[in-house]
Write a protein that holds these residues in place. Structure first.
Motif, PDB file in Angstrom:
ATOM      1  N   MET A 163       0.829  -1.192   0.000  1.00 20.23           N
ATOM      2  CA  MET A 163       0.000   0.000   0.000  1.00 20.23           C
ATOM      3  C   MET A 163       0.876   1.260   0.000  1.00 20.23           C
ATOM      4  O   MET A 163       2.015   1.219   0.445  1.00 20.23           O
ATOM      5  CB  MET A 163      -0.920  -0.001   1.220  1.00 20.23           C
ATOM      6  CG  MET A 163      -1.896  -1.172   1.225  1.00 20.23           C
ATOM      7  SD  MET A 163      -2.992  -1.148  -0.211  1.00 20.23           S
ATOM      8  CE  MET A 163      -3.743  -2.771  -0.091  1.00 20.23           C
ATOM      9  N   PRO A 164       0.354   2.398  -0.480  1.00 19.10           N
ATOM     10  CA  PRO A 164       1.154   3.617  -0.541  1.00 19.10           C
ATOM     11  C   PRO A 164       1.605   4.066   0.837  1.00 19.10           C
ATOM     12  O   PRO A 164       0.897   3.900   1.827  1.00 19.10           O
ATOM     13  CB  PRO A 164       0.189   4.640  -1.155  1.00 19.10           C
ATOM     14  CG  PRO A 164      -0.847   3.836  -1.855  1.00 19.10           C
ATOM     15  CD  PRO A 164      -0.986   2.572  -1.073  1.00 19.10           C
ATOM     16  N   THR A 165       2.811   4.635   0.916  1.00 17.20           N
ATOM     17  CA  THR A 165       3.311   5.203   2.166  1.00 17.20           C
ATOM     18  C   THR A 165       3.257   6.723   2.072  1.00 17.20           C
ATOM     19  O   THR A 165       3.280   7.292   0.989  1.00 17.20           O
ATOM     20  CB  THR A 165       4.752   4.747   2.431  1.00 17.20           C
ATOM     21  OG1 THR A 165       5.578   5.171   1.325  1.00 17.20           O
ATOM     22  CG2 THR A 165       4.831   3.228   2.546  1.00 17.20           C
ATOM     23  N   GLU A 217      -7.878   2.541   0.792  1.00 18.14           N
ATOM     24  CA  GLU A 217      -6.454   2.216   0.822  1.00 18.14           C
ATOM     25  C   GLU A 217      -6.097   1.240  -0.292  1.00 18.14           C
ATOM     26  O   GLU A 217      -5.057   1.388  -0.959  1.00 18.14           O
ATOM     27  CB  GLU A 217      -6.073   1.632   2.187  1.00 18.14           C
ATOM     28  CG  GLU A 217      -6.112   2.617   3.342  1.00 18.14           C
ATOM     29  CD  GLU A 217      -7.522   2.928   3.832  1.00 18.14           C
ATOM     30  OE1 GLU A 217      -7.687   3.895   4.596  1.00 18.14           O
ATOM     31  OE2 GLU A 217      -8.476   2.207   3.447  1.00 18.14           O
ATOM     32  N   GLU A 218      -6.957   0.250  -0.514  1.00 20.30           N
ATOM     33  CA  GLU A 218      -6.712  -0.704  -1.602  1.00 20.30           C
ATOM     34  C   GLU A 218      -6.788  -0.017  -2.960  1.00 20.30           C
ATOM     35  O   GLU A 218      -5.969  -0.281  -3.859  1.00 20.30           O
ATOM     36  CB  GLU A 218      -7.736  -1.843  -1.529  1.00 20.30           C
ATOM     37  CG  GLU A 218      -7.526  -2.785  -0.366  1.00 20.30           C
ATOM     38  CD  GLU A 218      -8.606  -3.854  -0.281  1.00 20.30           C
ATOM     39  OE1 GLU A 218      -8.262  -5.016   0.004  1.00 20.30           O
ATOM     40  OE2 GLU A 218      -9.799  -3.520  -0.505  1.00 20.30           O
ATOM     41  N   GLU A 236      -6.245   3.140  -3.598  1.00 20.72           N
ATOM     42  CA  GLU A 236      -5.072   4.000  -3.754  1.00 20.72           C
ATOM     43  C   GLU A 236      -3.903   3.194  -4.304  1.00 20.72           C
ATOM     44  O   GLU A 236      -3.168   3.661  -5.186  1.00 20.72           O
ATOM     45  CB  GLU A 236      -4.694   4.627  -2.406  1.00 20.72           C
ATOM     46  CG  GLU A 236      -5.657   5.688  -1.918  1.00 20.72           C
ATOM     47  CD  GLU A 236      -5.420   6.067  -0.468  1.00 20.72           C
ATOM     48  OE1 GLU A 236      -4.286   5.855   0.026  1.00 20.72           O
ATOM     49  OE2 GLU A 236      -6.350   6.574   0.179  1.00 20.72           O
ATOM     50  N   TRP A 237      -3.720   2.000  -3.748  1.00 19.26           N
ATOM     51  CA  TRP A 237      -2.658   1.116  -4.234  1.00 19.26           C
ATOM     52  C   TRP A 237      -2.880   0.781  -5.709  1.00 19.26           C
ATOM     53  O   TRP A 237      -1.953   0.879  -6.533  1.00 19.26           O
ATOM     54  CB  TRP A 237      -2.635  -0.179  -3.410  1.00 19.26           C
ATOM     55  CG  TRP A 237      -1.836  -1.261  -4.057  1.00 19.26           C
ATOM     56  CD1 TRP A 237      -0.476  -1.422  -4.013  1.00 19.26           C
ATOM     57  CD2 TRP A 237      -2.351  -2.314  -4.894  1.00 19.26           C
ATOM     58  NE1 TRP A 237      -0.112  -2.501  -4.775  1.00 19.26           N
ATOM     59  CE2 TRP A 237      -1.232  -3.065  -5.321  1.00 19.26           C
ATOM     60  CE3 TRP A 237      -3.616  -2.685  -5.311  1.00 19.26           C
ATOM     61  CZ2 TRP A 237      -1.367  -4.180  -6.156  1.00 19.26           C
ATOM     62  CZ3 TRP A 237      -3.763  -3.782  -6.136  1.00 19.26           C
ATOM     63  CH2 TRP A 237      -2.645  -4.524  -6.553  1.00 19.26           C
ATOM     64  N   GLU A 241      -2.029   3.674  -8.025  1.00 18.69           N
ATOM     65  CA  GLU A 241      -0.585   3.822  -8.201  1.00 18.69           C
ATOM     66  C   GLU A 241      -0.034   2.764  -9.160  1.00 18.69           C
ATOM     67  O   GLU A 241       0.772   3.067 -10.043  1.00 18.69           O
ATOM     68  CB  GLU A 241       0.139   3.727  -6.856  1.00 18.69           C
ATOM     69  CG  GLU A 241       0.039   4.965  -6.002  1.00 18.69           C
ATOM     70  CD  GLU A 241       1.065   4.994  -4.893  1.00 18.69           C
ATOM     71  OE1 GLU A 241       1.861   4.021  -4.779  1.00 18.69           O
ATOM     72  OE2 GLU A 241       1.088   5.980  -4.137  1.00 18.69           O
ATOM     73  N   GLU A 242      -0.481   1.527  -8.996  1.00 18.47           N
ATOM     74  CA  GLU A 242       0.007   0.455  -9.855  1.00 18.47           C
ATOM     75  C   GLU A 242      -0.458   0.654 -11.299  1.00 18.47           C
ATOM     76  O   GLU A 242       0.277   0.390 -12.253  1.00 18.47           O
ATOM     77  CB  GLU A 242      -0.464  -0.909  -9.333  1.00 18.47           C
ATOM     78  CG  GLU A 242       0.107  -1.291  -7.978  1.00 18.47           C
ATOM     79  CD  GLU A 242       1.626  -1.315  -7.974  1.00 18.47           C
ATOM     80  OE1 GLU A 242       2.208  -1.905  -8.898  1.00 18.47           O
ATOM     81  OE2 GLU A 242       2.228  -0.731  -7.039  1.00 18.47           O
ATOM     82  N   GLN A 266      -4.964  -8.828  -4.363  1.00 19.74           N
ATOM     83  CA  GLN A 266      -4.432  -7.732  -5.175  1.00 19.74           C
ATOM     84  C   GLN A 266      -4.983  -7.792  -6.595  1.00 19.74           C
ATOM     85  O   GLN A 266      -5.352  -6.763  -7.164  1.00 19.74           O
ATOM     86  CB  GLN A 266      -2.910  -7.776  -5.197  1.00 19.74           C
ATOM     87  CG  GLN A 266      -2.260  -7.325  -3.906  1.00 19.74           C
ATOM     88  CD  GLN A 266      -0.753  -7.168  -4.042  1.00 19.74           C
ATOM     89  OE1 GLN A 266      -0.123  -7.810  -4.884  1.00 19.74           O
ATOM     90  NE2 GLN A 266      -0.175  -6.316  -3.214  1.00 19.74           N
TER      91      GLN A 266
END
Length: 268
Positions: A1-3, A215-216, A218-219, A222-223, A237
């Protein structure tokens, strides 16, 4: 997940507040109107607008609203008015307007289609109300959509909560919204509440509707930006990425400019 280890809340807050103030000044308007739902996005947006020092009107627009949503919205407005003398409030109970409209309109034979259409109708009635208040107060309607909603999965109503004059938090993910809201001491009950659009008159959350958490998503966003596809992942995922891609695809009509049929010059 993004930091978000480099998230600079104070600097981001100042940047948005200055942007809001400059935009309103250049537009020659007096201030802002924000619809308050009891959720974190509208709480953060109204707090940012309030910091500009310009008149900020917080509007509640219940339509068969859950008591918890109303109480959170009321408490947020109360606390905001205590902190900022430029904040005022109004309530427009649209329940009767919505019921009258619903009774006037035909319904689909498919109940799900009817329910979804009426949910979008709620959002569009609220948009109309906010623009009325903005008109009589010479103000701008400040949008409350975040980055994943507005540019990832299109989780908003076209010409409903998507109908705004400017979007101060649309470059922040939900996680970043929470971080900034925490920095600004937004009421904890709002920060910890399960996100919901409140458009169906029940307790379904955004995650219930989307099939994945923010949160999922957001990941997945990004991917996707890295050029990945579902075959690059396994298990949950892979499932989340597929959800993101499906929503991103079917909701492009919301995120792209209105298509214009351009007439060849030789025909005019």
């Amino acid at each position: 997940m993004p930091t978000h280890t480099n998230f600079q809340a104070e600097a981001i807050n100042d940047h948005i507040v200055n942007w809001l103030r400059a935009y309103a000044t250049n537009a020659k308007v007096k201030g802002f109107v924000v619809g308050i739902s009891g959720g974190i996005d509208s709480a953060l947006t109204s707090t940012l607008c309030a910091q500009t020092g310009l008149p900020t009107l917080c509007v509640q627009m219940p339509i068969h609203q859950a008591a918890s949503h109303v109480s959170r919205a009321t408490e947020h407005i109360k606390l905001l008015k205590e902190r900022f003398s430029n904040v005022s409030s109004a309530e427009a109970n649209l329940t009767q307007v919505f019921d009258d409209f619903k009774n006037l309109m035909p319904q689909s034979s498919d109940q799900h289609t009817t329910d979804l259409t009426l949910a979008n109708t709620r959002a569009r009635l609220r948009m109309t109300t906010l623009y009325y208040y903005a008109g009589i107060n010479h103000a701008l309607v400040a949008g409350t959509g975040n980055k994943v909603e507005d540019f990832g999965v299109g989780f908003y109503t076209k010409y409903g909560d998507g109908g705004v004059d400017l979007s101060p938090i649309a470059d922040l993910t939900k996680t970043e919204v929470r971080l900034l809201a925490g920095y600004l001491a937004v009421h904890d009950a709002i920060i910890t509440a399960a996100p919901t659009d409140g458009l169906f008159g029940d307790d379904r959350s955004d995650e219930d509707q989307l099939g994945a958490s923010y949160e999922e998503l957001e990941w997945a966003m990004e991917e996707n930006d890295k050029g990945k596809n579902a075959d690059d992942f396994e298990g949950r995922q892979k499932e989340v990425f597929a959800i993101y891609k499906r929503l991103n695809t079917i909701n492009q009509h919301k995120m792209q400019p209105i298509p214009v049929c351009e007439i060849p010059l030789n025909l005019k």
